[in-house]
Scaffold this motif. Structure first.
Motif, short mmCIF file in Angstrom:
data_model
loop_
_atom_site.label_atom_id
_atom_site.label_comp_id
_atom_site.label_asym_id
_atom_site.label_seq_id
_atom_site.Cartn_x
_atom_site.Cartn_y
_atom_site.Cartn_z
N PRO A 159 0.84 -1.21 0.00
CA PRO A 159 0.00 0.00 0.00
C PRO A 159 0.86 1.25 0.00
N PHE A 160 0.32 2.33 -0.53
CA PHE A 160 1.06 3.59 -0.59
C PHE A 160 0.10 4.75 -0.31
N GLY A 161 -0.56 5.30 -1.31
CA GLY A 161 -1.45 6.43 -1.10
C GLY A 161 -2.69 6.07 -0.31
N MET A 162 -3.19 7.04 0.47
CA MET A 162 -4.39 6.87 1.29
C MET A 162 -5.18 8.17 1.27
N THR A 163 -6.51 8.06 1.27
CA THR A 163 -7.33 9.26 1.37
C THR A 163 -8.74 8.90 1.83
N LEU A 164 -9.36 9.81 2.58
CA LEU A 164 -10.77 9.70 2.91
C LEU A 164 -11.60 10.36 1.81
N PHE A 165 -12.69 9.68 1.46
CA PHE A 165 -13.56 10.21 0.40
C PHE A 165 -14.95 9.65 0.61
N GLN A 166 -15.92 10.55 0.86
CA GLN A 166 -17.32 10.18 1.02
C GLN A 166 -17.50 9.06 2.05
N GLY A 167 -16.85 9.21 3.20
CA GLY A 167 -17.04 8.30 4.31
C GLY A 167 -16.28 7.00 4.23
N GLN A 168 -15.43 6.84 3.25
CA GLN A 168 -14.64 5.61 3.14
C GLN A 168 -13.16 5.96 2.99
N LEU A 169 -12.34 5.05 3.45
CA LEU A 169 -10.90 5.20 3.32
C LEU A 169 -10.45 4.43 2.09
N TYR A 170 -9.82 5.16 1.16
CA TYR A 170 -9.29 4.56 -0.07
C TYR A 170 -7.80 4.34 0.09
N ILE A 171 -7.34 3.16 -0.33
CA ILE A 171 -5.94 2.80 -0.27
C ILE A 171 -5.48 2.37 -1.65
N ALA A 172 -4.35 2.95 -2.10
CA ALA A 172 -3.79 2.58 -3.39
C ALA A 172 -2.73 1.50 -3.18
N ASP A 173 -3.13 0.24 -3.38
CA ASP A 173 -2.18 -0.87 -3.41
C ASP A 173 -1.40 -0.81 -4.72
#
Length: 447
Positions: A159-173
């Motif tokens: 995993p690398f990038g992370m961000t909150l968006f519309q109530g969910q946590l997005y992770i860029a594997d």
């Protein structure tokens, strides 16, 4: 194993005759890094190499009681230590900090090139297996040191990038954009990640970043190339060397911008509301080319990779050629210098470091492995003018240095950079296994 590898290398070099001479005397820079930085860098003739210059800063870590050196008027102290290859950072709404403890996925040793690369990565401090986790750090008492640490999320793939968006946590594997439900204040997530879109993995440039777009509906995802200059065929680079635009509700995406060899840091410029990124450029054109860069990115942009660099300079090594692209290859806005490995990016709008640092961008330079002498290995600041672009005549200004010791060995290598809730900077150091906090004021005594 190492002795066998060195024997094979020696045989290859001797067989090439001139290559042996090259290896003994690798290409040395003829320009200072500063001359190849700024809005109008000096672009000299390429010095093509059959083998890259190899100038590895051996990773040694920080001796007890030592730390980076902050610019005048700034102080630096450890925010967290004893981490496992911390690469990227993200601040949650309550002030907690997520750190991706991560590294490249395994690279199978299928030939001499991969074996050599694995050896070089090990010397540079990047040869350890990925922890494949996100850790949460909490500074509840506000003293600038994280006193609480919990394993926040596991079961990920580099995993690398992370961000909150519309109530969910997005992770860029490395091979997918995934998401999980998020509750403010949570210290651990056990939900199984949901796939949003698959991303191309493998090859070089494994790290993927993610950032909400200004439209409030989509996400930007950066994907680096799998090679230096598409030497394995341009068909292997589908949806790579791109910034993608993802519609998470529909789970679809398109290419937002192309020709970006390895974009990592992304941020929205607060003056203009536009997307900016930092990009690692190509290798084996000598120690003075090509400059890594910081640039604004708009929909439909193409920055030339692999055919062109710095707005239209052709790379004669790339076949088949693409002459129709030359006049459309966008010139970047600001050169960071050759081989500095610009990775982290954050704008100064949330930083509270004083007037000198009020308008511009902070960029972490992970440091070269293929330039003589070494470049990068520092955190720098790029001053911006009122129009939302780097100031005319500006050069990168040192903010945090000392990552190389007096013998040219790496005590640390900076990667991700963000602001904490007080306006100080946090800088991930994947060789020092630390996160450094940079704040306004005098230097904090070592402890």
């Amino acid at each position: 194993m190492l002795k066998h590898l060195l024997r094979v290398l020696l045989l290859v070099l001797i067989a090439g005759g001139g290559l042996f001479a090259y290896f003994a005397w690798p290409d040395t820079a003829k320009l200072d890094v500063e001359q190849v930085a700024g809005r109008n860098p000096k672009i000299t003739a390429p010095r093509e190499q059959m083998l890259p210059t190899v100038k590895i800063a051996d990773a040694v870590g920080w001796p007890a009681g030592t730390r980076p050196t902050a610019a005048a008027g700034l102080a630096v102290q450890p925010f967290a230590t004893g981490l496992d290859h911390p690469r990227w950072l993200y601040r949650l709404p309550n002030g907690d900090v997520l750190v991706a403890e991560t590294n490249s996925p395994p690279r199978p040793a299928r030939g001499i090139t991969t074996r050599v690369m694995n050896f070089l990565l090990g010397k540079a401090g990047a040869g350890v297996p990925s922890a494949n986790r996100i850790t949460l750090l909490r500074d509840a008492n506000g003293d600038g040191v994280a006193e609480a640490r919990t394993i926040f999320m596991t079961g990920l793939n580099s995993p690398f990038g992370m961000t909150l968006f519309q109530g969910q946590l997005y992770i860029a594997d490395t091979d997918a954009l995934v998401r999980v439900p998020y509750t403010d204040g949570a210290t651990r997530i056990t939900a199984r990640p949901e796939l949003v879109v698959k991303l191309p993995g493998g090859g070089n440039h494994w790290a993927r970043n993610v950032l909400p777009a200004p439209d409030g509906r989509t996400l930007f995802v950066s994907v680096g190339s799998s090679s230096n200059i598409a030497e394995n065929g341009i068909e292997q680079e589908k949806f790579r060397a791109n910034i993608l635009q993802v519609w998470p509700k529909e789970k679809t995406f398109r290419v937002f911008a192309a020709g970006l060899r390895n974009p990592s840091g992304m941020a929205i410029n607060p003056q203009s509301g536009q997307l900016w990124t930092v990009v690692n450029e190509r290798d084996m054109l000598g120690s003075d080319l090509a400059p890594d860069y910081l640039t604004q990115v708009e929909f439909g942009d193409h920055f030339g990779w692999p055919w062109y660099y710095w707005g239209g300079y052709p790379d004669a090594r790339v076949e088949p050629r693409n002459p129709a692209l030359q006049e459309y290859a966008k010139r970047p806005d600001f050169a960071m210098g050759p081989h500095v490995a610009a990775l982290g990016l954050t704008f100064a709008n949330d930083a509270k470091l004083g007037g000198r640092w009020a308008s511009g961008a902070f960029v972490s330079e992970h440091g070269s492995w293929n330039r003589k002498p070494a470049s990068g290995y520092k955190l720098v600041f790029v001053p911006f003018a009122a129009g939302g672009f780097p100031s005319a005549g500006a050069k990168p200004v040192d903010v945090l240095t000392g990552f190389l010791d007096g013998e040219g060995k790496a005590r640390g290598r900076p990667v991700g950079v963000i602001t904490d809730r007080t306006g100080a900077l946090l800088v991930a150091d994947d060789v020092g296994n630390s996160i450094w906090r940079v704040s306004a004021g005098n230097r904090v005594a070592a402890r």
